[in-house]
Design a protein around this motif. Sequence first.
Motif, PDB file in Angstrom:
ATOM      1  N   SER A 180       0.809  -1.222   0.000  1.00 39.28           N
ATOM      2  CA  SER A 180       0.000   0.000   0.000  1.00 39.28           C
ATOM      3  C   SER A 180       0.839   1.267   0.000  1.00 39.28           C
ATOM      4  O   SER A 180       0.296   2.364  -0.094  1.00 39.28           O
ATOM      5  N   PHE A 181       2.170   1.126   0.143  1.00 41.09           N
ATOM      6  CA  PHE A 181       3.096   2.261   0.225  1.00 41.09           C
ATOM      7  C   PHE A 181       2.749   3.187   1.392  1.00 41.09           C
ATOM      8  O   PHE A 181       2.904   4.398   1.310  1.00 41.09           O
ATOM      9  N   SER A 182       2.260   2.600   2.436  1.00 36.58           N
ATOM     10  CA  SER A 182       1.961   3.365   3.651  1.00 36.58           C
ATOM     11  C   SER A 182       2.892   2.902   4.766  1.00 36.58           C
ATOM     12  O   SER A 182       3.540   1.853   4.673  1.00 36.58           O
ATOM     13  N   GLU A 183       2.963   3.704   5.839  1.00 38.00           N
ATOM     14  CA  GLU A 183       3.788   3.363   6.982  1.00 38.00           C
ATOM     15  C   GLU A 183       3.225   2.125   7.681  1.00 38.00           C
ATOM     16  O   GLU A 183       2.017   2.017   7.901  1.00 38.00           O
ATOM     17  N   LEU A 184       4.120   1.214   8.045  1.00 36.51           N
ATOM     18  CA  LEU A 184       3.709   0.007   8.757  1.00 36.51           C
ATOM     19  C   LEU A 184       4.636  -0.186   9.949  1.00 36.51           C
ATOM     20  O   LEU A 184       5.843  -0.371   9.782  1.00 36.51           O
ATOM     21  N   ALA A 185       4.089  -0.102  11.139  1.00 34.32           N
ATOM     22  CA  ALA A 185       4.876  -0.305  12.354  1.00 34.32           C
ATOM     23  C   ALA A 185       4.783  -1.765  12.770  1.00 34.32           C
ATOM     24  O   ALA A 185       3.711  -2.364  12.745  1.00 34.32           O
ATOM     25  N   PHE A 186       5.905  -2.327  13.153  1.00 33.76           N
ATOM     26  CA  PHE A 186       5.920  -3.726  13.576  1.00 33.76           C
ATOM     27  C   PHE A 186       7.102  -3.951  14.504  1.00 33.76           C
ATOM     28  O   PHE A 186       7.995  -3.107  14.622  1.00 33.76           O
ATOM     29  N   GLY A 187       7.113  -5.077  15.170  1.00 39.29           N
ATOM     30  CA  GLY A 187       8.186  -5.394  16.107  1.00 39.29           C
ATOM     31  C   GLY A 187       8.891  -6.685  15.727  1.00 39.29           C
ATOM     32  O   GLY A 187       8.402  -7.469  14.916  1.00 39.29           O
ATOM     33  N   PHE A 188      10.073  -6.882  16.309  1.00 39.50           N
ATOM     34  CA  PHE A 188      10.783  -8.151  16.136  1.00 39.50           C
ATOM     35  C   PHE A 188      10.022  -9.220  16.937  1.00 39.50           C
ATOM     36  O   PHE A 188       9.698  -9.002  18.103  1.00 39.50           O
ATOM     37  N   THR A 189       9.758 -10.351  16.323  1.00 33.59           N
ATOM     38  CA  THR A 189       8.973 -11.387  16.994  1.00 33.59           C
ATOM     39  C   THR A 189       9.763 -12.682  17.048  1.00 33.59           C
ATOM     40  O   THR A 189      10.111 -13.260  16.011  1.00 33.59           O
ATOM     41  N   LEU A 190      10.037 -13.127  18.273  1.00 36.23           N
ATOM     42  CA  LEU A 190      10.768 -14.381  18.474  1.00 36.23           C
ATOM     43  C   LEU A 190       9.765 -15.534  18.550  1.00 36.23           C
ATOM     44  O   LEU A 190       8.670 -15.379  19.093  1.00 36.23           O
TER      45      LEU A 190
END
Length: 389
Positions: free
Chosen positions: A340-350
Motif C-alpha cells: 500500500s506504500f503506507s507506513e507500517l509499524a511492527f516489532g521483532f517477533t521471536l
Amino acid sequence: MKIPLSYSYRNLWTRRLTSILTMAGIGLVVFVFAAVLMLSNGITKTMVGTGREDNVLVIRKSAETEMISAVSRESAEIVRTFREVATSTEGAPLASSEMSVIINLSKMGTNDMGNVIVRGIDTEGLTIRPQVVIAEGRMFEPGTTEIVVGSSIHTRFKGCSIGQTLRFGAQDWTITGVFDAGRSAYDSEVWGDVEQLTAAFRRPVYSSVAVRLRDGATVEAFQARLAADPRLQQLDAKQENRFFADQSEMMSQFISILGLVITIIFSFGAMIGAMITMYAAVANRTREIGTLRALGFRRRSILTAFVLESVFLSLVGGTGGLLLSSTLQFVTISTVNWGSFSELAFGFTLSPEIVIQSLVFSVVMGLAGGVVPAVRAARLNIVSALRSA
C-alpha cells in the motif's frame, strides 16, 4: 574407551580469552541471524494478525490492495444479503463497507512526512474485528467528522492525540480516541465514518466490503456464491488474514534473503575463528593428546572430544547471541508497506522455530570450524606427540 564430556567443556575455560573472543564472534553471527528471522517473522505476524480467518474481504478482481480496488454501492448491498454473512442480534448483517485512502502526516522528532492509511468503516466495522479495542477516549460518532487513530499513529506522528484535529480531504477531523489493534497493521491506520470520508474525498464507490461469515459457512462457499452472481463478476473474495499476509510476502522474502546473505558472510568469519581456536588448542595440547593415546584412548575418542569442544564453544556463543537478540522484542520500528506504500509499524517477533534454527545454526558453525582441527588431533602420532615440547 571414551573421553568424558567434562574434558571437552573444561578445556574451554583453560583458554578463556580465546574462547570468549570466539564465542563473541559466533554470538554476533547468531544475533544477526536471529534478528533477521525475527524481523521477517514480525512483519508476517503483523500482517496476518490484521485479519481474521472467519472474515472475508470483497475487493475488485486483480486488486492486490484496497487502494486500487473499487466496489460499487449496489454490489456492496448485494453482498450483504448473502446467506453466508453472519448477522447481529438485531438481525443486521455483520458487514462493513469501507474506503481506504492515503494521506501524509508529519512524524514526531523530525519533519519527515509519512504515508498513513485512512480507513472509512461503517457501524459494523468494529464489531467484525474484536481484536481492535478503544484504548483511550471513545469511538467516533457515525455521521460526524470525528476519527480515531491507531496506537502506532498516536505515538509516531504529530498532532495525533485526543482532542487534536487533522486536516485532510479539505476538512478538519477531530480525534476522539486511540485504538489498540494488538500490534497488527490496523495500529498504523486512522479510522472514521465511511460515508463522511467518501463524501470528503468525492469517491462514489467503496474500496472493499469486510464480511463476517456465519458459523458453518466457508470462504470457498462465499467465493462460489460471488462467482455465480452475474452482477458481481468484477469482484473477488479473499480470506481477510490471507489477503493481508500476501501483502507482506514480498517484503518478508526480501528481508530473509538479504539477511541470509549477510549471515553467510559473517558465518565464514565465525567458523574461521572457531577453527583457529581449535587449531591453537591442538597445538598447545599435543603432549596431552599423546598421553591420552598412550593411555588407550582411541583416535575416534580424540576426534569426538575435540569436535564436542568446538560445538560447546559455538553453542555457548550462539545462546548468548540468541539472548541478546531476544531483547529486540521490545523495539518497534516502521517501514513502508510495499503493498500500500503506507507506513507500517511492527516489532521483532521471536518464536520457538527461530530459537531452534538459531541454535542449530550455531552448532553447524561449531562442527564446520572444529572438524578439521579435530581430525588433525586424532591423527597425531603417539611418539611424536609425547616428544613435543
